[in-house]
Scaffold this motif. Structure first.
Motif, PDB file in Angstrom:
ATOM      1  N   UNK A 141       0.802  -1.208   0.000  1.00 25.13           N
ATOM      2  CA  UNK A 141       0.000   0.000   0.000  1.00 25.13           C
ATOM      3  C   UNK A 141       0.837   1.260   0.000  1.00 25.13           C
ATOM      4  N   UNK A 142       1.988   1.156   0.608  1.00 31.33           N
ATOM      5  CA  UNK A 142       2.874   2.329   0.609  1.00 31.33           C
ATOM      6  C   UNK A 142       4.201   1.898   0.036  1.00 31.33           C
ATOM      7  N   UNK A 143       4.465   2.309  -1.171  1.00 35.88           N
ATOM      8  CA  UNK A 143       5.726   1.943  -1.785  1.00 35.88           C
ATOM      9  C   UNK A 143       6.736   3.008  -1.422  1.00 35.88           C
ATOM     10  N   UNK A 144       7.885   2.572  -0.904  1.00 31.93           N
ATOM     11  CA  UNK A 144       8.867   3.563  -0.477  1.00 31.93           C
ATOM     12  C   UNK A 144       9.435   4.268  -1.697  1.00 31.93           C
ATOM     13  N   UNK A 145       9.613   5.542  -1.564  1.00 33.25           N
ATOM     14  CA  UNK A 145      10.179   6.320  -2.656  1.00 33.25           C
ATOM     15  C   UNK A 145       9.144   6.645  -3.701  1.00 33.25           C
ATOM     16  N   UNK A 146       9.577   7.408  -4.700  1.00 32.54           N
ATOM     17  CA  UNK A 146       8.640   7.835  -5.718  1.00 32.54           C
ATOM     18  C   UNK A 146       8.562   6.820  -6.846  1.00 32.54           C
ATOM     19  N   UNK A 159       5.136   9.901  -8.390  1.00 29.59           N
ATOM     20  CA  UNK A 159       4.087   9.823  -7.376  1.00 29.59           C
ATOM     21  C   UNK A 159       4.669   9.270  -6.097  1.00 29.59           C
ATOM     22  N   UNK A 160       4.413   9.981  -5.025  1.00 29.19           N
ATOM     23  CA  UNK A 160       4.939   9.527  -3.730  1.00 29.19           C
ATOM     24  C   UNK A 160       4.051   8.462  -3.126  1.00 29.19           C
ATOM     25  N   UNK A 161       2.771   8.553  -3.424  1.00 33.05           N
ATOM     26  CA  UNK A 161       1.837   7.704  -2.688  1.00 33.05           C
ATOM     27  C   UNK A 161       1.283   6.583  -3.557  1.00 33.05           C
ATOM     28  N   UNK A 162       2.082   6.167  -4.517  1.00 32.01           N
ATOM     29  CA  UNK A 162       1.607   5.090  -5.367  1.00 32.01           C
ATOM     30  C   UNK A 162       1.556   3.798  -4.563  1.00 32.01           C
ATOM     31  N   UNK A 163       0.587   2.980  -4.885  1.00 33.40           N
ATOM     32  CA  UNK A 163       0.482   1.722  -4.166  1.00 33.40           C
ATOM     33  C   UNK A 163      -0.157   0.660  -5.026  1.00 33.40           C
ATOM     34  N   UNK A 164       0.017  -0.575  -4.647  1.00 32.22           N
ATOM     35  CA  UNK A 164      -0.693  -1.658  -5.312  1.00 32.22           C
ATOM     36  C   UNK A 164      -1.374  -2.473  -4.225  1.00 32.22           C
ATOM     37  N   UNK A 165      -2.372  -3.192  -4.616  1.00 34.37           N
ATOM     38  CA  UNK A 165      -3.081  -3.997  -3.643  1.00 34.37           C
ATOM     39  C   UNK A 165      -2.824  -5.459  -3.935  1.00 34.37           C
ATOM     40  N   UNK A 333      -4.318  -0.704   5.333  1.00 36.00           N
ATOM     41  CA  UNK A 333      -5.271   0.389   5.271  1.00 36.00           C
ATOM     42  C   UNK A 333      -6.488   0.024   4.431  1.00 36.00           C
ATOM     43  N   UNK A 334      -6.237  -0.633   3.321  1.00 35.59           N
ATOM     44  CA  UNK A 334      -7.335  -0.940   2.397  1.00 35.59           C
ATOM     45  C   UNK A 334      -7.794  -2.362   2.611  1.00 35.59           C
ATOM     46  N   UNK A 335      -8.923  -2.467   3.250  1.00 35.36           N
ATOM     47  CA  UNK A 335      -9.486  -3.785   3.510  1.00 35.36           C
ATOM     48  C   UNK A 335     -10.901  -3.775   3.001  1.00 35.36           C
TER      49      UNK A 335
END
Lengths: 787, 171
Positions: A141-146, A159-165, A333-335
């Motif tokens: 959910x929170x990938x470190x770095x951009x 993107x700083x807040x890119x994430x995958x589920x 976070x994402x459930x």
């Protein structure tokens, strides 16, 4: 008699150049909209967002009030803090950004996880019972770095807040679409449970911010969508196939697992694209196995499967709190609602046993996983998606967009018509055949889906990909392209989805959001009527044709949130649809969801007020009355929410909403008069606040909240308007702003102002007489004050 | 259809309140608000909230008759407004009868454009306009009373009966 107030205000529509004393004079709500007021004066404005934001402190003050009379001094202090440190505009942007971020992150790619039994065993050996997928989930959910993404025109954005589920592939493929109503029931349960946990104190929020419970509800609603044919957000973008170093016959296992994803038990349904990326991971057991052996195996893997491979080193011994170099596993976070419900059950059991809920992890493990996910996303998933987008864009979308494409679709439509007229001599069944074939070319109307390789499905997939990669311009134009196709084919669910996404992506487009004022938004954004009709189409199709209340709710709530911050007219549309949500009965009567949405309506109306300096064009007309305020509406809906909370027996929440409502009413120009005139109305307010306080008193006596509020429970004057409280508050406010002025005049002068303003908000007439005859009146007041 | 009529002073005080029901189509002139007992205060809240919209619309229209300017969806109430020259607002909240389905047999004989059923139809609008104009005339005459102080509550029983008569006549 009452026109007096208007007159005095109208004479000073622009008070910038006036000396401080005169600024005081125009401090009536009638003239507070002057656009160029200096920053220090912004703190007076009843409608200023800094005050809205600081209303959060009112709530907490209201609940935890200890010594100050009705807890208002803390409010005024908070006002200074906010108005001096942050500009009011920034505050609005903050709350706006928060919502936006939530929505943007909701549309993140889903990555399936298929791990060999040995891998799951290894992770379970560490004391984590959800297996490999559950282990890496929170880190995705929170990938470190951009993460750098290139859009269709080749511009890169980081993107700083890119994430995958990460989701277990078994779960994705086997948990086929649950009923929408069921999802809503689960959400209601979930909110109920969370509310029960937090009865003690109300987690405060400002008028413009989102209630934490609403936020929770929204994020759970967003992540509760199961695999559906009409949108591809929950279809896997890639799948991680994992084996461990203890797996016997590793290459065969990998092949076997791949076969399962391609045409075995976990194959995609016919509407989901099976050509997604496979990523092979070798989990090396650092404690038991030999690294040289694993690295040889890894080389072999790379030779067999290409570059999309990773060697992940994990320790297999369980980690205990006493060990060195540990960290807690981050919270997920994402459930989905059901997952969260089961998790809540687990944790309540754990809390009974008095153990910590988040298991510890070796720091090296965590670091390795972060590196792995970062590599997976930035080197495999994102480039793969970009490549797909450009391919589909070139092959399908641009061909459709071009002139020839338009001709194609026209000729397709007219071709159908032509064959219809041509075959009019034949019998009717033949014409029927020809019309159906011309409209529903690729759409399987019996099963209700497009096959994954039809251009319509691929375009939708491409648009979803661009949404996930946050290239909203291309996404919205693609969705727009699809609308007519789906409409022609009568693919209702697809049509609803595409209307929904068209609204959302248009509103998410940052280029269009650059100017949030009402005047310019009409230029950059599509017309508001377009949104209105798209929302209408989406909600109607979802609800009536497809019976998907959860999806309908999602589309409406998201659009409302995004419209709400766009200025006046979009805000009005947002309020209209928010009321409509209740009217459509998407949230059952006297449920928690219903109340949360009522709160949201109040905030829509409250946010609708011209609270920013940019909005002045619409504000000053005629006698200085402020156009298009919805303060009374906001107050009414806050009050409704308070009443509903009371019916559900949640007094702290009711108290907070009641306070909000009273604050809003107090902002009104003629609040006193109106409240004394509309007798039933004020009686109801009074009764409600009495019951709320009695109930609060009970809970407090039972010691649930642990806050002692002895004096205030029986204090009767609190309910209506609270004249003394407001007055005292204003005094402090005045003092502060005057101190900040460079002139630093006489103390005597200061006290004139404060004394005048104690009475100011209560009766305009009295204040006016003061202003008319400043010398005589001020002398009198000062004498009274000082001697 | 049930009605709640209120004259609001420029300082948002109610000068005159009157609650009545339709007298057309077999109505007995009694109000039957669908929210029952709570309508007493809810109507006041709703009308008070509508003042927001009045303050906006009054600048956009040259007319004194502002038509239906707001609605409150949860109770299906519609609010019309008539502005006088001194910023006194005549507000009329109208709510179609809740028995749309329960008394369907009786309601079905009424056409959909009848005043009692369709609050936004042109016929209803015209009826309300007539009502407002008539009340305006009565109101002006009341103001001429030398014993009436402007800005006070209107206590005159004659005004009340005349408003009631206008209500019977048009609504």
């Amino acid at each position: 008699m009452t026109s007096q107030g208007d007159g005095s205000a109208g004479q000073h529509p622009n008070n910038t150049s006036l000396p401080p004393l005169d600024v005081r004079k125009t401090r009536s709500p009638t003239a507070d909209e002057s656009p160029e007021t200096p920053g220090s004066i912004l703190s007076f404005r009843p409608a200023s967002p800094s005050i809205l934001a600081s209303r959060s402190s009112t709530l907490s003050g209201f609940l935890s009030r200890s010594s100050s009379p009705n807890g208002r001094s803390s409010l005024s202090l908070a006002r200074f803090g906010r108005s001096t440190t942050a500009s009011p505009l920034a505050n609005v942007a903050d709350s706006n950004d928060e919502t936006r971020t939530l929505i943007v992150r909701a549309f993140s790619p889903v990555v399936g996880v298929l791990a060999s039994p040995e891998t799951d065993e290894l992770v379970r050996g560490k004391g984590l019972k959800h297996g490999f997928a559950g282990f890496i989930q929170p880190y995705g959910e929170r990938i470190t770095g951009k993460v750098v993404v290139r859009d269709s025109v080749g511009a890169s954005r980081a993107w700083e807040d890119f994430g995958v589920r990460f989701l277990d592939l078994r779960q994705i493929m086997q948990e086929q679409s649950t009923n929408g109503a069921e999802t809503l029931d689960k959400l209601e349960d979930l909110v109920e449970q969370y509310l029960d946990q937090h009865t003690g104190e109300y987690v405060s929020h400002g008028q413009n911010e989102m209630s934490p419970y609403y936020r929770l509800f929204l994020s759970r609603l967003l992540s509760s969508q199961s695999v559906s044919q009409h949108e591809t957000f929950s279809h896997p973008v890639a799948t991680v196939i994992a084996i461990s170093s203890s797996t016997a016959a590793p290459i065969e296992t990998l092949r076997n697992l791949y076969a399962q994803t391609a045409h075995g038990g976990f194959a995609s349904p016919p509407y989901a694209n099976p050509e997604y990326l496979r990523y092979y991971v070798l989990v090396h057991d650092d404690d038991k196995d030999d690294f040289a052996k694993s690295s040889a195996l890894f080389d072999q893997m790379k030779r067999h499967f290409g570059l999309h491979c990773h060697l992940l080193r994990l320790r297999s011994v369980p980690c205990s709190r006493g060990d060195e170099d540990i960290e807690e596993m981050p919270l997920q976070e994402w459930l989905s609602a059901s997952a969260d419900l089961s998790k809540l059950q687990e944790t309540t059991q754990l809390i009974d046993l008095d153990t910590d809920t988040q298991p510890p992890i070796f720091a090296t493990d965590a670091a390795n996983i972060r590196t792995f996910i970062r590599e997976l996303v930035s080197q495999s998933i994102v480039p793969n998606m970009e490549q797909r987008i450009s391919l589909w864009n070139e092959q399908i979308a641009s061909r459709r967009r071009g002139i020839s494409g338009r001709f194609m679709s026209i000729s397709k439509r007219w071709g159908g018509l032509g064959s219809l007229t041509g075959s009019s001599s034949r019998n009717s069944s033949a014409t029927n055949l020809s019309t159906t074939s011309s409209t529903s070319g690729n759409y399987d109307s019996i099963q209700g889906y497009y096959r994954w390789d039809t251009p319509e499905a691929l375009l939708r997939k491409m648009a979803d990909f661009t949404t996930m990669l946050r290239d909203y311009k291309l996404a919205s134009s693609t969705y727009d392209l699809l609308r007519s196709d789906y409409n022609n084919d009568k693919a209702w669910k697809y049509l609803a989805g595409v209307n929904e996404m068209c609204c959302i992506t248009n509103l998410l487009n940052p280029l269009l959001s650059a100017a949030p004022t009402s005047s310019s938004s009409s230029k950059t954004l599509p017309k508001l009527e377009t949104f209105d009709s798209m929302l209408e189409a989406a909600s109607y199709s979802y609800l009536t044709r497809c019976n998907e209340p959860a999806l309908a709710l999602r589309s409406l709530l998201l659009t409302i949130e995004l419209l709400k911050v766009r200025g006046r007219l979009p805000g009005e549309l947002a309020s209209k649809w928010a009321v409509r949500v209740l009217d459509l009965n998407l949230a059952p009567q006297s449920s928690n969801l219903h109340v949360l949405i009522s709160e949201r309506i109040a905030s829509c109306y409250a946010g609708n007020r011209p609270s920013t300096a940019t909005n002045h064009t619409s504000a000053v007309v005629g006698s200085g009355a402020v156009l298009s305020q919805r303060t009374r509406h906001a107050a009414l809906w806050s009050l409704t929410a308070a009443e509903e909370w009371m019916k559900l027996g949640r007094a702290p929440f009711a108290a907070a909403n009641l306070q909000q409502s009273q604050d809003l009413y107090a902002e009104l120009r003629h609040n006193e008069a109106a409240m004394s005139g509309f007798k039933e109305m004020s009686a109801f307010m009074h009764d409600l606040s009495l019951t709320v306080r009695m109930k609060l008193g009970q809970t407090r006596k039972r010691g649930v909240s642990g806050v002692s509020a002895t004096g205030h429970l029986v204090e009767p004057g609190y309910a209506d308007g609270d004249p003394l409280g407001v007055g005292a508050d204003d005094v402090e406010e005045q003092m502060e702003t005057l101190d900040s002025k460079p002139s630093g005049g006489h103390r005597r002068g200061l006290s004139i102002n404060t004394a005048v303003d104690v009475q100011g908000p209560l009766s305009p007439i009295r204040r006016r007489s003061v202003i008319d005859d400043p010398l005589a009146e001020s002398n009198g007041v000062v004498d009274d004050d000082f001697e | 259809m049930s009605y709640y009529f209120v004259v609001v002073s420029p300082s948002d005080t109610p000068l005159f309140e009157y609650t009545f029901g339709t007298s057309k189509a077999g109505g007995n002139g009694q109000a039957h608000f669908r929210n029952g007992e709570s309508s007493r205060y809810m109507n006041q809240f709703i009308v008070h909230a509508t003042l927001d919209v009045v303050e906006e619309v009054q600048w956009l229209s040259p007319n004194m008759w502002l038509k239906v300017i707001d609605n409150y969806v949860p109770t299906n109430s519609h609010i019309s407004c008539f502005m006088t020259g001194t910023n006194v607002r005549f507000m009329l909240l109208h709510q179609p009868s809740s028995s749309g389905t329960a008394a369907g047999s009786r309601a079905s004989t009424l056409s959909s454009s009848s005043i009692a059923q369709n609050p936004t139809s042109p016929q209803t609008e015209e009826a309300i306009r007539q009502f407002m104009t008539e009340v305006y005339e009565i109101w002006v005459k009341t103001l001429m009373n030398p014993f009436y102080k402007i800005g006070d509550e209107i206590k005159s029983p004659i005004f009340r009966t005349r408003v009631a008569a206008a209500g019977r006549k048009w609504l």
